[in-house]
Design an enzyme around this catalytic site. Structure first.
Site, PDB file in Angstrom:
ATOM      1  N   HIS A 243       1.891   1.854   9.038  1.00  0.00           N
ATOM      2  CA  HIS A 243       0.195   1.091   8.823  1.00  0.00           C
ATOM      3  C   HIS A 243      -0.979   1.879   9.335  1.00  0.00           C
ATOM      4  CE1 HIS A 243       2.544  -3.088   8.345  1.00  0.00           C
ATOM      5  NE2 HIS A 243       2.651  -2.371   7.206  1.00  0.00           N
ATOM      6  N   ASP A 260      -2.201   4.249   0.363  1.00  0.00           N
ATOM      7  CA  ASP A 260      -2.051   2.934  -0.321  1.00  0.00           C
ATOM      8  C   ASP A 260      -3.139   2.149  -0.202  1.00  0.00           C
ATOM      9  OD1 ASP A 260      -0.925   0.432   0.017  1.00  0.00           O
ATOM     10  OD2 ASP A 260       0.873   0.763   1.302  1.00  0.00           O
ATOM     11  N   ASP A 271      -1.691  -3.495  -4.772  1.00  0.00           N
ATOM     12  CA  ASP A 271      -0.875  -3.129  -3.735  1.00  0.00           C
ATOM     13  C   ASP A 271      -0.226  -1.703  -4.265  1.00  0.00           C
ATOM     14  OD1 ASP A 271       0.046  -2.203  -1.574  1.00  0.00           O
ATOM     15  OD2 ASP A 271       1.611  -3.879  -1.184  1.00  0.00           O
ATOM     16  N   HIS A 350      11.540   0.691   5.963  1.00  0.00           N
ATOM     17  CA  HIS A 350      10.973  -0.659   5.488  1.00  0.00           C
ATOM     18  C   HIS A 350      11.408  -1.094   4.171  1.00  0.00           C
ATOM     19  CE1 HIS A 350       8.694   1.523   2.247  1.00  0.00           C
ATOM     20  NE2 HIS A 350       8.274   2.162   3.058  1.00  0.00           N
ATOM     21  N   HIS A 361       0.853  -9.448   0.804  1.00  0.00           N
ATOM     22  CA  HIS A 361       2.233  -9.845   1.243  1.00  0.00           C
ATOM     23  C   HIS A 361       2.132 -11.453   0.991  1.00  0.00           C
ATOM     24  CE1 HIS A 361       2.898  -6.229   4.377  1.00  0.00           C
ATOM     25  NE2 HIS A 361       2.926  -5.936   3.015  1.00  0.00           N
ATOM     26  N   ARG A 409       5.735   7.730   0.003  1.00  0.00           N
ATOM     27  CA  ARG A 409       5.811   6.237  -0.617  1.00  0.00           C
ATOM     28  C   ARG A 409       5.466   6.384  -2.042  1.00  0.00           C
ATOM     29  NH1 ARG A 409       4.418   3.592   3.390  1.00  0.00           N
ATOM     30  NH2 ARG A 409       2.302   2.934   3.043  1.00  0.00           N
ATOM     31  N   GLU A 411       4.299   3.229  -4.798  1.00  0.00           N
ATOM     32  CA  GLU A 411       4.447   1.784  -4.861  1.00  0.00           C
ATOM     33  C   GLU A 411       3.721   1.255  -6.138  1.00  0.00           C
ATOM     34  OE1 GLU A 411       2.093  -0.184  -1.788  1.00  0.00           O
ATOM     35  OE2 GLU A 411       3.393  -2.100  -2.065  1.00  0.00           O
TER      36      GLU A 411
HETATM   37  N1  GLY Z   1      -0.034  -2.227   1.727  1.00  0.00           N
HETATM   38  C1  GLY Z   1       0.959  -3.070   2.589  1.00  0.00           C
HETATM   39  C2  GLY Z   1       2.411  -3.008   1.752  1.00  0.00           C
HETATM   40  O1  GLY Z   1       2.464  -1.811   0.943  1.00  0.00           O
HETATM   41  O2  GLY Z   1       3.055  -3.542   2.124  1.00  0.00           O
HETATM   42 MN    MN Z   2       1.280  -0.955  -0.045  1.00  0.00          MN
HETATM   43 MN    MN Z   3       3.341  -3.254  -0.434  1.00  0.00          MN
END
Ligand code: GLY
Ligand code: MN
Ligand code: MN
Length: 447
Positions: A243, A260, A271, A350, A361, A409, A411
């Protein structure tokens, strides 16, 4: 679409009231302004349950939903009153007339009047619903219940059942309507453009916060004033701080940049994470980790359909990533044992994803088993992130030096459809060839 039609919030209220028993009341407080420092506030963010049920974006309001003995329903919005002096200093207010006209509630009163009306709403009800997670509001409810109790000798009946409304609203919020899906698709489109811009503006020697500024610029250019959460713009080893939001370091040659960042559009979040080389060209080691994470992400996404679950996706992706790390020599040992020991979690630290919606979230039960597996079966209308990552900090001396300081990462945001999935995250480059191709233009076009 740039916001939900106000009538949709009425439909959300109706759906909730349909679940409430007769002779009950539900209360939802709006958020208040939060002081940042003397005389200045943080950007206002509405309480998301309150927003879901009203679309009303002012602080210090309260929604009361009543369901009577015969099942008749009433929604009442308490809010700050019109006030010329306050509006000159602090901004316009919607007021009670427009609250009824535009927001479709049955009645609206100035917030101060709740004190004289609350006993009528509570008295004789069998159940009171409110969110147990908000302790301040829970204390307020108990104080109001005391008012009713005071009249007990005059025959007043105090409600005996207090119920947490949060899980009920969460279940509604978890399944998105077509209009919500359209907004989230648009929030993703805007966020994808911002990730593209970040790649285009990235240069060795710039600071992480300067790339953050490019992202916010692109969000706002397309109608999304705020990010859905503090953007993570993490060069090199900073990517291994999950974070990281300091965004204060300089971008170095031969390092990766993990971003991110997602826009909030009319309350709904995107996100998205992309990872790319600061100088536009992956090193061989970066390529190897990046391709592994990309393939894991796509493997998980391609398996999404109704009936699938995070637990089942974890089995697929954990096995795939474990084998990949063994092939690269980062994990050593017997593959089957490494998989059953979940050794990959040393590098994939994670979860694979989470629900996404009004909150980044988002709310909604994951049906977590006693061994912490997320068993909930996916259903049409759910939206989630899929975000595998591999993180190898500079301090990890158990691996060859070439891997150290790499954090990747990737996403995407996925909606579950009747037969499979829709990937909302389609316009920000992710293959190595597409990223290197886009960034090859940078030297020519940087302004
Ligand atoms: N940006 C927070 C997450 O990817 O969960
Ligand atoms: Mn994220
Ligand atoms: Mn996320």
């Amino acid at each position: 679409m740039s916001q939900l039609p106000l009538s949709d919030f009425g439909k959300h209220r109706a759906a909730l009231m349909a679940k409430m028993p007769t002779n009950s009341v539900a209360l939802f407080p709006a958020a208040s302004e939060l002081t940042r420092s003397n005389d200045t506030e943080y950007a206002f963010c509405q309480n998301k349950n309150f927003f879901y049920l009203t679309g009303f974006n002012e602080p210090d309001a309260l929604l009361v939903l009543l369901k009577g003995e015969q099942g008749q329903t009433e929604s009442i919005l308490f809010s700050l009153p019109k006030d010329a002096l306050h509006e000159i200093w602090q901004g316009r207010r919607i007021g009670q007339i427009k609250a009824v006209q535009d927001y479709g509630v049955d009645a609206s009163y100035p917030i101060a009047e709740i004190e004289s009306l609350i006993a009528d709403y509570l008295e004789g009800k069998s159940q009171v619903y409110f969110g147990f997670s908000d302790h301040g509001f829970a204390a307020q409810i108990f104080s109001w219940l005391k008012h009713v109790n005071r009249n007990i000798r005059q025959g007043a009946k105090t409600p005996q059942h207090l119920t947490d409304v949060d899980p009920m609203v969460a279940e509604l919020r978890l399944i998105k309507t077509e209009n919500e899906l359209a907004l989230m698709r648009q929030a993703n489109h805007i966020s994808g453009l911002a990730h593209q811009r970040a790649m285009q503006k990235c240069q060795v020697g710039k600071f992480e916060y300067q790339i953050e500024a490019e992202i916010l610029h692109e969000f706002a250019r397309h109608g999304a004033r705020h990010p859905a959460y503090a953007s993570i713009v993490a060069g090199g080893d900073n990517a291994n701080i999950l974070h990281y939001t300091a965004n204060s370091d300089v971008l170095n040659n031969n390092e990766l940049l993990l971003i991110d960042a997602g826009a909030e559009l009319a309350g709904y979040a995107a996100d998205i994470t992309r990872t790319f080389p600061v100088n536009g060209q992956f090193t061989a080691a970066q390529k190897a980790i990046y391709q592994l994470v990309l393939d894991a992400k796509n493997l998980a996404i391609d398996a999404i359909k109704p009936g699938m679950s995070f637990a089942k996706l974890n089995v697929l992706t954990n096995a795939f990533l474990t084998k990949g790390l063994v092939d690269l020599g980062i994990l050593t040992g017997d593959l089957t044992e490494l998989i059953s020991d979940k050794k990959v979690k040393e590098y994939f630290i994670h979860g694979l994803g989470h629900w996404l919606g009004l909150d980044v979230h988002d709310v909604g039960d994951y049906h977590i088993s006693s061994d912490r597996e997320q068993l909930r079966a996916f259903e049409e209308g759910m939206v989630m992130t899929i975000e595998p990552g591999i993180y190898i900090p500079l301090t990890d001396l158990t691996v060859e030096e070439k891997w150290r300081g790499i954090g990747v990462r990737i996403e995407d945001n996925i909606a579950v459809t009747e037969t499979g999935f829709e990937n909302f995250t389609v316009n920000s480059p992710q293959t190595i060839a597409d990223i290197e191709g886009l960034m090859a233009e940078n030297a020519k076009s940087i302004t």
